[in-house]
Write a protein that holds these residues in place. Sequence first.
Motif: not given
Length: 226
Positions: A85-88, A93-98, A110-112, A116-117
Amino acid sequence: MVTTIRDTQETLPLENGDRLTRDEFEKRYEDMPHLKKAELIEGVVYLASPVRVKKHGQPHHDLITWLGTYKALRPGVMGCDNTTVRLDADNEPQPDILLRIDADKGGRSRISEDDYIEGPPELIVEIAASSASYDLHDKKQVYRRNGVQEYLVWQASSQSIIWFSLKAGRYEVLTPDEAGILRSVAFPGLWLDSEAFVAGDLAQVLETLRRGINHSSHQDFVSKLG
Protein backbone atom coordinates in the motif's frame (compact mmCIF):
# COMPACT_ATOMS: atom_id res chain seq x y z
CA MET A 1 31.24 4.12 -18.29
CA VAL A 2 31.21 6.07 -15.04
CA THR A 3 29.40 4.38 -12.15
CA THR A 4 27.41 6.86 -10.10
CA ILE A 5 26.37 6.56 -6.47
CA ARG A 6 22.81 6.06 -7.68
CA ASP A 7 23.88 3.13 -9.89
CA THR A 8 25.68 1.52 -6.96
CA GLN A 9 22.72 1.93 -4.58
CA GLU A 10 20.34 0.28 -6.99
CA THR A 11 22.27 -2.99 -6.73
CA LEU A 12 22.14 -3.18 -2.93
CA PRO A 13 19.70 -5.54 -1.20
CA LEU A 14 17.16 -4.35 1.34
CA GLU A 15 18.33 -4.58 4.94
CA ASN A 16 16.49 -4.02 8.20
CA GLY A 17 16.94 -0.42 9.29
CA ASP A 18 17.79 0.98 5.85
CA ARG A 19 16.56 4.57 5.44
CA LEU A 20 15.28 5.01 1.91
CA THR A 21 12.94 7.04 -0.23
CA ARG A 22 9.84 5.21 -1.40
CA ASP A 23 11.15 5.06 -4.98
CA GLU A 24 14.44 3.53 -3.87
CA PHE A 25 12.63 1.09 -1.58
CA GLU A 26 10.43 -0.11 -4.44
CA LYS A 27 13.41 -0.51 -6.78
CA ARG A 28 15.33 -2.67 -4.31
CA TYR A 29 12.24 -4.68 -3.40
CA GLU A 30 11.54 -5.44 -7.07
CA ASP A 31 15.16 -6.59 -7.46
CA MET A 32 14.66 -9.19 -4.70
CA PRO A 33 11.89 -11.50 -6.03
CA HIS A 34 12.70 -14.11 -3.36
CA LEU A 35 11.78 -11.65 -0.59
CA LYS A 36 8.25 -12.29 0.70
CA LYS A 37 7.62 -9.18 2.78
CA ALA A 38 9.27 -5.80 3.29
CA GLU A 39 7.79 -2.53 4.50
CA LEU A 40 8.81 1.12 4.54
CA ILE A 41 7.58 2.84 7.70
CA GLU A 42 8.53 6.46 8.27
CA GLY A 43 11.37 6.01 5.79
CA VAL A 44 12.81 2.94 7.59
CA VAL A 45 12.90 -0.58 6.09
CA TYR A 46 11.44 -3.49 8.06
CA LEU A 47 11.88 -7.09 6.92
CA ALA A 48 9.63 -9.88 8.15
CA SER A 49 10.94 -12.62 10.41
CA PRO A 50 10.03 -16.32 10.00
CA VAL A 51 6.31 -16.94 10.59
CA ARG A 52 5.21 -19.19 13.46
CA VAL A 53 2.00 -21.23 13.52
CA LYS A 54 0.06 -20.16 16.63
CA LYS A 55 1.50 -16.65 16.79
CA HIS A 56 0.80 -15.78 13.17
CA GLY A 57 -0.23 -18.45 10.67
CA GLN A 58 -3.38 -19.73 12.39
CA PRO A 59 -4.85 -16.35 13.45
CA HIS A 60 -4.01 -14.98 10.01
CA HIS A 61 -5.97 -17.80 8.38
CA ASP A 62 -8.97 -17.31 10.68
CA LEU A 63 -9.03 -13.55 10.12
CA ILE A 64 -8.84 -14.08 6.36
CA THR A 65 -11.77 -16.52 6.61
CA TRP A 66 -13.83 -14.05 8.66
CA LEU A 67 -13.16 -11.08 6.35
CA GLY A 68 -13.45 -13.16 3.19
CA THR A 69 -16.88 -14.37 4.26
CA TYR A 70 -17.98 -10.78 4.83
CA LYS A 71 -16.58 -9.62 1.50
CA ALA A 72 -18.21 -12.40 -0.53
CA LEU A 73 -20.89 -11.12 -2.92
CA ARG A 74 -20.55 -7.56 -1.60
CA PRO A 75 -20.32 -5.17 -4.56
CA GLY A 76 -17.60 -2.59 -4.35
CA VAL A 77 -15.68 -4.26 -1.49
CA MET A 78 -12.24 -5.82 -1.98
CA GLY A 79 -10.15 -7.89 0.42
CA CYS A 80 -6.37 -8.33 0.06
CA ASP A 81 -3.69 -10.44 1.73
CA ASN A 82 -0.13 -9.10 2.15
CA THR A 83 -0.54 -6.38 -0.47
CA THR A 84 1.69 -3.33 -0.78
CA VAL A 85 0.00 0.00 0.00
CA ARG A 86 1.45 3.34 -1.06
CA LEU A 87 0.39 5.76 1.65
CA ASP A 88 2.79 8.70 1.38
CA ALA A 89 6.36 9.57 0.43
CA ASP A 90 7.86 7.78 3.46
CA ASN A 91 5.43 4.93 4.02
CA GLU A 92 4.74 1.82 1.98
CA PRO A 93 3.48 -0.90 4.31
CA GLN A 94 2.42 -4.41 3.36
CA PRO A 95 -0.47 -5.13 5.76
CA ASP A 96 -1.26 -8.71 6.69
CA ILE A 97 -4.88 -8.17 5.57
CA LEU A 98 -6.96 -5.26 4.37
CA LEU A 99 -10.52 -4.51 3.33
CA ARG A 100 -11.28 -1.59 1.05
CA ILE A 101 -14.17 0.06 -0.75
CA ASP A 102 -13.70 0.75 -4.46
CA ALA A 103 -13.05 4.38 -5.32
CA ASP A 104 -16.14 4.57 -7.52
CA LYS A 105 -18.22 3.45 -4.53
CA GLY A 106 -16.84 6.12 -2.23
CA GLY A 107 -13.59 4.49 -1.07
CA ARG A 108 -10.42 6.53 -0.53
CA SER A 109 -7.93 4.12 -2.12
CA ARG A 110 -7.43 3.07 -5.72
CA ILE A 111 -5.52 0.48 -7.74
CA SER A 112 -2.56 2.02 -9.57
CA GLU A 113 -1.62 1.26 -13.16
CA ASP A 114 1.23 -0.93 -11.89
CA ASP A 115 -1.20 -2.87 -9.63
CA TYR A 116 -0.51 -1.43 -6.18
CA ILE A 117 -2.98 0.11 -3.75
CA GLU A 118 -2.60 3.86 -3.41
CA GLY A 119 -4.28 5.72 -0.56
CA PRO A 120 -5.77 4.48 2.70
CA PRO A 121 -7.93 1.32 2.74
CA GLU A 122 -10.92 1.51 5.08
CA LEU A 123 -9.72 -1.39 7.29
CA ILE A 124 -6.23 -2.74 7.93
CA VAL A 125 -5.49 -5.85 10.00
CA GLU A 126 -2.05 -6.67 11.40
CA ILE A 127 -0.74 -9.56 13.48
CA ALA A 128 1.68 -8.21 16.08
CA ALA A 129 4.12 -10.15 18.21
CA SER A 130 3.33 -8.02 21.27
CA SER A 131 2.20 -4.58 22.43
CA ALA A 132 5.81 -3.46 21.98
CA SER A 133 5.67 -4.18 18.24
CA TYR A 134 6.02 -1.37 15.70
CA ASP A 135 2.54 -2.37 14.52
CA LEU A 136 1.14 -0.64 17.61
CA HIS A 137 3.47 2.35 17.54
CA ASP A 138 5.05 3.77 14.38
CA LYS A 139 2.76 1.91 12.00
CA LYS A 140 -0.34 2.81 13.99
CA GLN A 141 0.55 6.50 13.78
CA VAL A 142 1.17 6.22 10.03
CA TYR A 143 -2.24 4.63 9.50
CA ARG A 144 -3.94 7.24 11.67
CA ARG A 145 -2.22 10.15 9.93
CA ASN A 146 -3.12 8.81 6.49
CA GLY A 147 -6.78 8.33 7.34
CA VAL A 148 -7.16 4.54 7.63
CA GLN A 149 -10.64 4.38 9.14
CA GLU A 150 -10.16 1.22 11.19
CA TYR A 151 -7.14 -0.70 12.39
CA LEU A 152 -7.44 -4.15 13.97
CA VAL A 153 -4.44 -5.77 15.68
CA TRP A 154 -4.11 -9.34 16.92
CA GLN A 155 -1.53 -9.36 19.73
CA ALA A 156 0.07 -12.79 19.74
CA SER A 157 1.78 -12.56 23.13
CA SER A 158 -1.39 -11.64 25.04
CA GLN A 159 -3.77 -13.56 22.72
CA SER A 160 -5.99 -10.50 22.41
CA ILE A 161 -7.57 -8.23 19.82
CA ILE A 162 -7.56 -4.44 19.83
CA TRP A 163 -9.66 -2.61 17.25
CA PHE A 164 -9.18 1.10 16.61
CA SER A 165 -11.70 3.41 14.90
CA LEU A 166 -10.73 6.83 13.55
CA LYS A 167 -12.75 9.69 15.05
CA ALA A 168 -11.86 13.36 14.57
CA GLY A 169 -8.34 12.41 13.50
CA ARG A 170 -7.64 10.16 16.50
CA TYR A 171 -7.87 6.42 17.03
CA GLU A 172 -10.36 5.30 19.68
CA VAL A 173 -10.62 1.69 20.81
CA LEU A 174 -13.87 -0.01 19.81
CA THR A 175 -15.62 -1.52 22.78
CA PRO A 176 -17.88 -4.59 22.64
CA ASP A 177 -21.65 -4.25 22.92
CA GLU A 178 -23.70 -5.80 25.74
CA ALA A 179 -23.39 -9.20 24.04
CA GLY A 180 -19.60 -8.92 23.88
CA ILE A 181 -19.55 -8.30 20.14
CA LEU A 182 -17.24 -5.83 18.38
CA ARG A 183 -18.97 -4.01 15.52
CA SER A 184 -17.17 -2.26 12.68
CA VAL A 185 -18.17 1.32 11.93
CA ALA A 186 -16.60 1.45 8.47
CA PHE A 187 -18.17 -1.87 7.41
CA PRO A 188 -21.67 -2.24 8.89
CA GLY A 189 -22.45 -5.87 9.68
CA LEU A 190 -18.80 -6.82 10.21
CA TRP A 191 -19.21 -8.23 13.70
CA LEU A 192 -16.57 -10.09 15.70
CA ASP A 193 -16.97 -12.26 18.77
CA SER A 194 -13.47 -11.67 20.09
CA GLU A 195 -13.76 -14.23 22.90
CA ALA A 196 -14.69 -16.92 20.39
CA PHE A 197 -11.82 -15.86 18.16
CA VAL A 198 -9.30 -16.04 21.00
CA ALA A 199 -10.67 -19.48 21.90
CA GLY A 200 -10.17 -20.65 18.32
CA ASP A 201 -13.91 -21.20 17.82
CA LEU A 202 -14.12 -20.16 14.17
CA ALA A 203 -17.62 -21.62 13.82
CA GLN A 204 -18.91 -19.22 16.48
CA VAL A 205 -17.01 -16.33 14.89
CA LEU A 206 -18.76 -17.01 11.59
CA GLU A 207 -22.15 -17.43 13.27
CA THR A 208 -21.76 -13.99 14.85
CA LEU A 209 -20.76 -12.59 11.47
CA ARG A 210 -23.87 -14.17 9.92
CA ARG A 211 -26.02 -12.27 12.41
CA GLY A 212 -24.21 -9.07 11.53
CA ILE A 213 -24.73 -9.64 7.82
CA ASN A 214 -28.45 -10.14 8.44
CA HIS A 215 -28.71 -6.90 10.43
CA SER A 216 -30.52 -3.97 8.83
CA SER A 217 -27.40 -1.77 9.01
CA HIS A 218 -25.59 -4.16 6.70
CA GLN A 219 -28.48 -4.32 4.26
CA ASP A 220 -28.47 -0.52 4.10
CA PHE A 221 -24.72 -0.59 3.45
CA VAL A 222 -25.11 -3.06 0.59
CA SER A 223 -27.84 -0.91 -0.95
CA LYS A 224 -25.60 2.14 -0.69
CA LEU A 225 -22.83 0.33 -2.57
CA GLY A 226 -25.29 -0.35 -5.36
